[in-house]
Motif scaffolding. Structure first.
Motif, mmCIF file in Angstrom:
data_model
loop_
_atom_site.group_PDB
_atom_site.id
_atom_site.type_symbol
_atom_site.label_atom_id
_atom_site.label_comp_id
_atom_site.label_asym_id
_atom_site.label_seq_id
_atom_site.Cartn_x
_atom_site.Cartn_y
_atom_site.Cartn_z
ATOM 1 N N SER A 133 -1.060 0.971 -4.138
ATOM 2 C CA SER A 133 -2.377 0.924 -4.778
ATOM 3 C C SER A 133 -2.213 0.552 -6.239
ATOM 4 C CB SER A 133 -3.099 2.265 -4.645
ATOM 5 O OG SER A 133 -2.408 3.272 -5.348
ATOM 6 N N GLY A 134 -3.293 0.044 -6.773
ATOM 7 C CA GLY A 134 -3.362 -0.307 -8.180
ATOM 8 C C GLY A 134 -4.799 -0.147 -8.637
ATOM 9 N N SER A 135 -5.106 -0.645 -9.819
ATOM 10 C CA SER A 135 -6.439 -0.438 -10.376
ATOM 11 C C SER A 135 -7.540 -1.093 -9.549
ATOM 12 C CB SER A 135 -6.502 -0.939 -11.820
ATOM 13 O OG SER A 135 -6.251 -2.334 -11.859
ATOM 14 N N ASP A 136 -7.215 -2.135 -8.802
ATOM 15 C CA ASP A 136 -8.256 -2.834 -8.042
ATOM 16 C C ASP A 136 -7.821 -3.161 -6.612
ATOM 17 O OD1 ASP A 136 -10.869 -3.794 -7.974
ATOM 18 O OD2 ASP A 136 -10.266 -5.834 -8.502
ATOM 19 N N TYR A 137 -6.867 -2.432 -6.075
ATOM 20 C CA TYR A 137 -6.433 -2.697 -4.696
ATOM 21 C C TYR A 137 -5.850 -1.456 -4.042
ATOM 22 C CZ TYR A 137 -1.556 -2.862 -6.300
ATOM 23 O OH TYR A 137 -0.334 -2.545 -6.817
ATOM 24 N N THR A 138 -5.912 -1.445 -2.702
ATOM 25 C CA THR A 138 -5.245 -0.412 -1.905
ATOM 26 C C THR A 138 -4.728 -1.047 -0.623
ATOM 27 O OG1 THR A 138 -7.281 0.239 -0.779
ATOM 28 C CG2 THR A 138 -6.644 1.541 -2.702
ATOM 29 N N VAL A 139 -3.618 -0.533 -0.159
ATOM 30 C CA VAL A 139 -3.045 -0.914 1.130
ATOM 31 C C VAL A 139 -2.909 0.388 1.913
ATOM 32 C CG1 VAL A 139 -1.099 -1.966 2.339
ATOM 33 C CG2 VAL A 139 -1.758 -2.817 0.062
ATOM 34 N N THR A 140 -3.637 0.487 3.036
ATOM 35 C CA THR A 140 -3.698 1.730 3.787
ATOM 36 C C THR A 140 -3.221 1.525 5.220
ATOM 37 O OG1 THR A 140 -5.628 2.365 2.468
ATOM 38 C CG2 THR A 140 -5.232 3.629 4.472
ATOM 39 N N ILE A 141 -2.451 2.486 5.721
ATOM 40 C CA ILE A 141 -2.001 2.497 7.115
ATOM 41 C C ILE A 141 -3.152 3.013 7.980
ATOM 42 C CG2 ILE A 141 -0.362 3.476 8.775
ATOM 43 C CD1 ILE A 141 1.208 1.943 6.749
ATOM 44 N N LEU A 142 -3.553 2.233 8.980
ATOM 45 C CA LEU A 142 -4.621 2.660 9.887
ATOM 46 C C LEU A 142 -4.093 3.140 11.226
ATOM 47 C CD1 LEU A 142 -7.389 -0.055 9.362
ATOM 48 C CD2 LEU A 142 -7.022 2.092 8.115
ATOM 49 N N SER A 143 -2.937 2.671 11.607
ATOM 50 C CA SER A 143 -2.404 2.970 12.939
ATOM 51 C C SER A 143 -1.675 4.305 12.963
ATOM 52 C CB SER A 143 -1.470 1.847 13.386
ATOM 53 O OG SER A 143 -0.503 1.591 12.381
ATOM 54 N N ASP A 144 -1.409 4.763 14.166
ATOM 55 C CA ASP A 144 -0.743 6.041 14.373
ATOM 56 C C ASP A 144 0.405 5.826 15.349
ATOM 57 O OD1 ASP A 144 0.055 8.627 14.795
ATOM 58 O OD2 ASP A 144 -1.820 9.286 15.720
ATOM 59 N N VAL B 104 -7.420 -3.848 0.701
ATOM 60 C CA VAL B 104 -8.664 -4.084 -0.037
ATOM 61 C C VAL B 104 -8.277 -4.498 -1.447
ATOM 62 C CG1 VAL B 104 -10.826 -3.099 -0.867
ATOM 63 C CG2 VAL B 104 -9.906 -2.374 1.347
ATOM 64 N N ILE B 105 -8.747 -5.677 -1.828
ATOM 65 C CA ILE B 105 -8.490 -6.215 -3.165
ATOM 66 C C ILE B 105 -9.849 -6.509 -3.779
ATOM 67 C CG2 ILE B 105 -7.379 -8.015 -4.513
ATOM 68 C CD1 ILE B 105 -5.535 -8.476 -2.011
ATOM 69 N N GLY B 106 -10.232 -5.717 -4.753
ATOM 70 C CA GLY B 106 -11.575 -5.844 -5.309
ATOM 71 C C GLY B 106 -12.592 -5.572 -4.219
#
Length: 186
Positions: free
Chosen positions: A124-135, A153-155
């Motif tokens: 993550s950063g000020s304007d983005y996130t990378v999230t794990i959705l799977s299990d 998500v970027i912006g």
């Protein structure tokens, strides 16, 4: 390829397989999958052309060759800070010895193999996130269903990266109400 003021997302043409490079505005880099052996020179040449000397994170979505055959080559070519792989059972792998060797190479580089957790924010950063959705803690019928599914998500722009997740995983994500809304689907 998506390019914005805040980041670049490049879906690399590696033939039969997958490899995606994301360069974030704060300089962090994420490589998702490395493609098949036949794309090795193309992938490494692309990293060189983009001036990528290090990766903050390398995600191997699952242990099939068309997604993972160049892991060792990437580790030997650039500095990698973190490697993430699903915890898939050996019985599901087409070539367990091959992936045991890959795991050993990762460890020989002084890296731990991180196993993802659903909901974990990978980067993550000020304007983005990378999230794990799977299990990957489930008992799936096929290796593809152990694929790491990511939402980037970027912006205001979102990417859903499904790897080779099949109907079982797709149904699970939908039934559990996971937010799959996105602008780009891969």
């Amino acid at each position: 390829s998506f390019s914005g003021k805040t980041a670049t997302v490049d879906f690399l043409d590696v033939g039969q397989g997958s490899s995606t490079l994301i360069c974030f505005p704060d300089g962090k880099t994420l490589l998702i999958d490395t493609g098949p052996k036949s794309s090795r020179h193309k992938l490494l040449g692309y990293l060189d052309a983009r001036g990528v000397l290090s990766l903050d994170c390398l995600v191997v979505t699952h242990q099939h060759g068309d997604h993972a055959d160049n892991v060792e080559a990437v580790l030997d070519h650039v500095s990698v800070r973190r490697v993430v792989l699903p915890d898939a059972p050996k019985r599901e792998m087409l070539d367990p010895k091959r992936y045991k060797a890959m795991d050993a190479h990762i460890k020989a580089k002084g890296l731990a193999i991180d196993r993802p957790n659903r909901g974990e924010v990978l980067m993550s950063g000020s304007d983005y996130t990378v999230t794990i959705l799977s299990d990957d803690k489930q008992n799936y019928p096929a290796l593809n269903d152990y694929s790491i599914v990511l939402k980037v998500v970027i912006g205001k722009v979102s990417f859903l990266l499904m790897a080779d997740a099949e109907k079982t995983t797709e149904t699970q994500l939908l039934s559990e109400g996971i937010d799959l809304d996105c602008d780009f689907l891969q």
